[in-house]
Design a protein around this motif. Structure first.
Motif, PDB file in Angstrom:
ATOM      1  N   ASN A  39       0.817  -1.219   0.000  1.00  0.00           N
ATOM      2  CA  ASN A  39       0.000   0.000   0.000  1.00  0.00           C
ATOM      3  C   ASN A  39       0.846   1.264   0.000  1.00  0.00           C
ATOM      4  OD1 ASN A  39      -2.235  -1.515  -0.014  1.00  0.00           O
ATOM      5  ND2 ASN A  39      -2.532  -1.453   2.220  1.00  0.00           N
ATOM      6  N   ILE A  40       1.846   1.257   0.867  1.00  0.00           N
ATOM      7  CA  ILE A  40       2.692   2.458   0.957  1.00  0.00           C
ATOM      8  C   ILE A  40       3.376   2.721  -0.377  1.00  0.00           C
ATOM      9  CG2 ILE A  40       4.479   3.604   2.355  1.00  0.00           C
ATOM     10  CD1 ILE A  40       4.392   1.117   4.190  1.00  0.00           C
ATOM     11  N   ILE A  41       3.778   1.634  -1.012  1.00  0.00           N
ATOM     12  CA  ILE A  41       4.538   1.800  -2.242  1.00  0.00           C
ATOM     13  C   ILE A  41       3.694   2.463  -3.327  1.00  0.00           C
ATOM     14  CG2 ILE A  41       4.382  -0.258  -3.713  1.00  0.00           C
ATOM     15  CD1 ILE A  41       7.535   1.080  -2.199  1.00  0.00           C
ATOM     16  N   ASP A  42       2.411   2.095  -3.374  1.00  0.00           N
ATOM     17  CA  ASP A  42       1.526   2.734  -4.356  1.00  0.00           C
ATOM     18  C   ASP A  42       1.479   4.240  -4.128  1.00  0.00           C
ATOM     19  OD1 ASP A  42       0.981   0.503  -5.753  1.00  0.00           O
ATOM     20  OD2 ASP A  42      -0.874   0.014  -4.679  1.00  0.00           O
ATOM     21  N   GLU A  43       1.373   4.608  -2.863  1.00  0.00           N
ATOM     22  CA  GLU A  43       1.328   6.052  -2.544  1.00  0.00           C
ATOM     23  C   GLU A  43       2.637   6.736  -2.935  1.00  0.00           C
ATOM     24  OE1 GLU A  43       0.394   6.631   1.607  1.00  0.00           O
ATOM     25  OE2 GLU A  43      -1.396   5.386   1.355  1.00  0.00           O
ATOM     26  N   GLN A  44       3.735   6.073  -2.612  1.00  0.00           N
ATOM     27  CA  GLN A  44       5.041   6.674  -2.927  1.00  0.00           C
ATOM     28  C   GLN A  44       5.227   6.864  -4.431  1.00  0.00           C
ATOM     29  OE1 GLN A  44       8.119   4.308  -1.178  1.00  0.00           O
ATOM     30  NE2 GLN A  44       7.684   5.006   0.908  1.00  0.00           N
ATOM     31  N   VAL A  45       4.849   5.834  -5.165  1.00  0.00           N
ATOM     32  CA  VAL A  45       4.994   5.911  -6.633  1.00  0.00           C
ATOM     33  C   VAL A  45       4.110   7.038  -7.175  1.00  0.00           C
ATOM     34  CG1 VAL A  45       4.479   4.692  -8.797  1.00  0.00           C
ATOM     35  CG2 VAL A  45       5.706   3.515  -6.964  1.00  0.00           C
TER      36      VAL A  45
END
Ligand code: FAD
Length: 517
Positions: free
Chosen positions: A322-328
């Motif tokens: 989930n965090i990675i989607d936000e970061q991207v």
């Protein structure tokens, strides 16, 4: 003494056309070679394969192939040739996986060392605060990846294609989309074991025989054979978000690339490619890409125009999904790509790194892997990249249907300039790689002749316009060109040759120093 003096190396002519030395195949050379006491063996019969490489344009047949089983085999063979002094033209070339482009791993009527035979000592991963792997110089990077992943670790810096050897890429640089962050592969090595041109076995590092260590890194095989390397590792991610977006404006594309490489916390991999006048944009032979929406993806064709594709990857572990989607999303929000051209794919870390191999298998099936490859790799200073692009993409090249053109910037500050590798003298420079395949029977624009003429136009333009471009995987035929390539590093390069390979026995296929006679 057999040691050539320095003036001799300077003054001897660069390579004349290669001639067969009549005495080389005679028994006065082969008999003593056959008598050498080796763990492995020398083969005099099956030698032709070593006259081929990926470039498929240069073919020099060796006298013999050494299949070493130990470092001592390599050392004894080199020592034997060194002790013969200037009475023989015999040269020695290490051959990694033979993925050179212009015969760099060949030795005309000399001895080729099949580095992949050198399996020992076994690859060994060391865990701890500064983890590393010890691997043979003939090891393939794909095997290093597999072995380190067993410990949850991975090397930091890669090439796009992993079926290359440690010794082969460390003799050049080893550049890929991680180089902006970690520098090339030659900056991610702690220690080497090297057999010099006199047959001496030396362990070298930043703190021990440092001059040889830096000479060999990016040294085009000129100073010794890399028999072992200690390669830096870090914790490995499991997954990769793989993103591609398109631009029609060159200036926005490069602005975004430069913006991304300025930060250590952006993506983990940044590359890009140029698409001129062709269909099937998102797939090229380097990688099969599965966009989330293939129908939408197919709507993009570059007929009649040039597009630029920015390619990025963010590493993550499944629990960070989930965090990675936000970061991207946040990273992408700062970019100026064409909004409808966002393609995201999710693959395992292993598959991401080994992506080119998939295309290799497909091309092999069609018989299209072993065609001539007139590749041209250039390092272009940032200050001149606009001039370069305007002429090369706008005028010289008509389309990119014969293969991809990679283009991405890296930070000079991440490169250690003590190595032999030469880069443009600017904080940021671009790797621009023309990776074309020629069709053997063609006489048209996909013929070898056409592509070589195109390469020449590009090189002539760079020179005439004083762009300060350097060739990567350089290839020259005169001493003056080599001198110009190395620029201020030339004197040191020659001095190191005199010190570590005084008879100029090693890596003759680079055509820098002729063997001392
Ligand atoms: P070889 O071609 O066998 O040897 C290269 C040179 O190094 C020769 O001069 C040889 O004598 C010398 N040499 C080989 N082994 C040793 C050793 N152990 N000690 C000392 N000298 C040695 N490069 C990149 O940087 N980034 C990329 O993304 C990239 N992608 C590529 C993709 C493909 C499909 C191909 C064909 C090449 C690619 N390359 C890339 C280029 C590649 O790094 C070089 O061609 C490299 O030389 C190939 O490695 P090799 O192991 O086959 O070496």
């Amino acid at each position: 003494s057999c040691i050539t003096d320095r003036t001799n190396l300077f003054s001897r002519h660069p390579f004349p056309a290669q001639k067969v030395a009549p005495h080389l195949s005679s028994s006065n050379i082969t008999s003593p070679l056959k008598a050498l006491s080796l763990h492995g063996h020398l083969s005099f019969d099956i030698v032709h394969y070593a006259s081929h490489d990926f470039g498929n344009r240069y073919h020099s047949v060796p006298l013999a192939i050494l299949h070493p089983l130990s470092v001592l085999d390599i050392s004894s063979t080199i020592k034997y040739v060194f002790d013969m002094g200037t009475s023989t033209k015999l040269t020695i070339a290490a051959r990694g996986h033979g993925h050179s482009l212009q015969g760099q791993a060949q030795a005309h009527q000399g001895i080729v060392i099949a580095m992949e035979s050198l399996k020992g000592p076994k690859m060994q991963v060391h865990t701890g605060k500064l983890p590393y792997i010890d691997a043979s110089g003939g090891e393939l990077w794909i095997n290093i990846l597999h072995e380190s992943l067993r410990y949850g670790l991975t090397p930091k810096s890669w090439t796009d294609y992993l079926h290359l050897t440690v010794g082969g890429t460390l003799s050049n640089a080893g550049i890929s989309g991680q180089a902006f962050l970690y520098g090339p592969q030659i900056n991610n090595v702690y220690q080497l074991e090297v057999v010099t041109g006199t047959g001496e076995v030396v362990i070298c590092s930043e703190n021990q025989s440092a001059d040889l260590f830096y000479a060999v890194l990016g040294g085009l095989g000129q100073f010794g054979i890399i028999t072992q390397a200690r390669i830096a590792l870090e914790p490995a991610p499991r997954m990769v978000k793989w993103v591609r977006v398109l631009y029609s404006e060159f200036s926005t594309f490069t602005k975004d690339q430069e913006y991304l490489i300025a930060s250590d916390t952006s993506f983990d991999y940044i590359e890009g490619f140029v698409i001129i006048n062709r269909t099937g944009l998102l797939n090229n032979w380097r990688s099969s890409f599965n966009p989330k929406d293939p129908i939408q993806a197919n709507q993009f064709i570059s007929d009649g125009r040039t597009l630029f594709c920015l390619e990025m990857a963010k590493y993550f572990n499944p629990d960070e999904s989930n965090i990675i989607d936000e970061q991207v999303e946040e990273l992408l929000s700062a970019l100026g790509y064409i909004p409808s051209t966002l393609f995201i794919s999710e693959v395992s870390y292993r598959d991401f790194l080994d992506r080119v191999h998939v295309s290799e298998m497909k091309l092999r099936e069609k018989g299209l892997w072993e065609v001539p490859h007139p590749w041209l790799n250039l390092l272009v200073p940032k200050s001149r990249i606009d001039d370069f692009a305007k002429e090369v993409f706008g005028n010289i090249l008509i389309d990119t249907s014969s293969g991809p053109i990679l283009m991405y910037p890296v930070n000079q500050s991440k490169w250690n300039n003590r190595t032999s590798m030469v880069t443009p003298e600017e904080d940021i420079f671009y790797l621009v790689a023309f990776l074309f395949s020629a069709m053997p029977s063609s006489t048209g624009k996909d013929s070898l002749e056409h592509m070589l003429a195109q390469n020449k136009r590009i090189l002539d333009f760079c020179e005439m316009s004083h762009l300060g471009v350097k060739q990567y995987l350089p290839h020259y035929s005169t001493r003056e060109e080599w001198r110009a390539h190395f620029g201020p590093k030339w004197e040191a390069f020659v001095q190191r040759k005199v010190t570590y390979d005084p008879l100029a026995t090693l890596a003759p296929g680079q055509r820098i120093f002729p063997k001392a006679m």
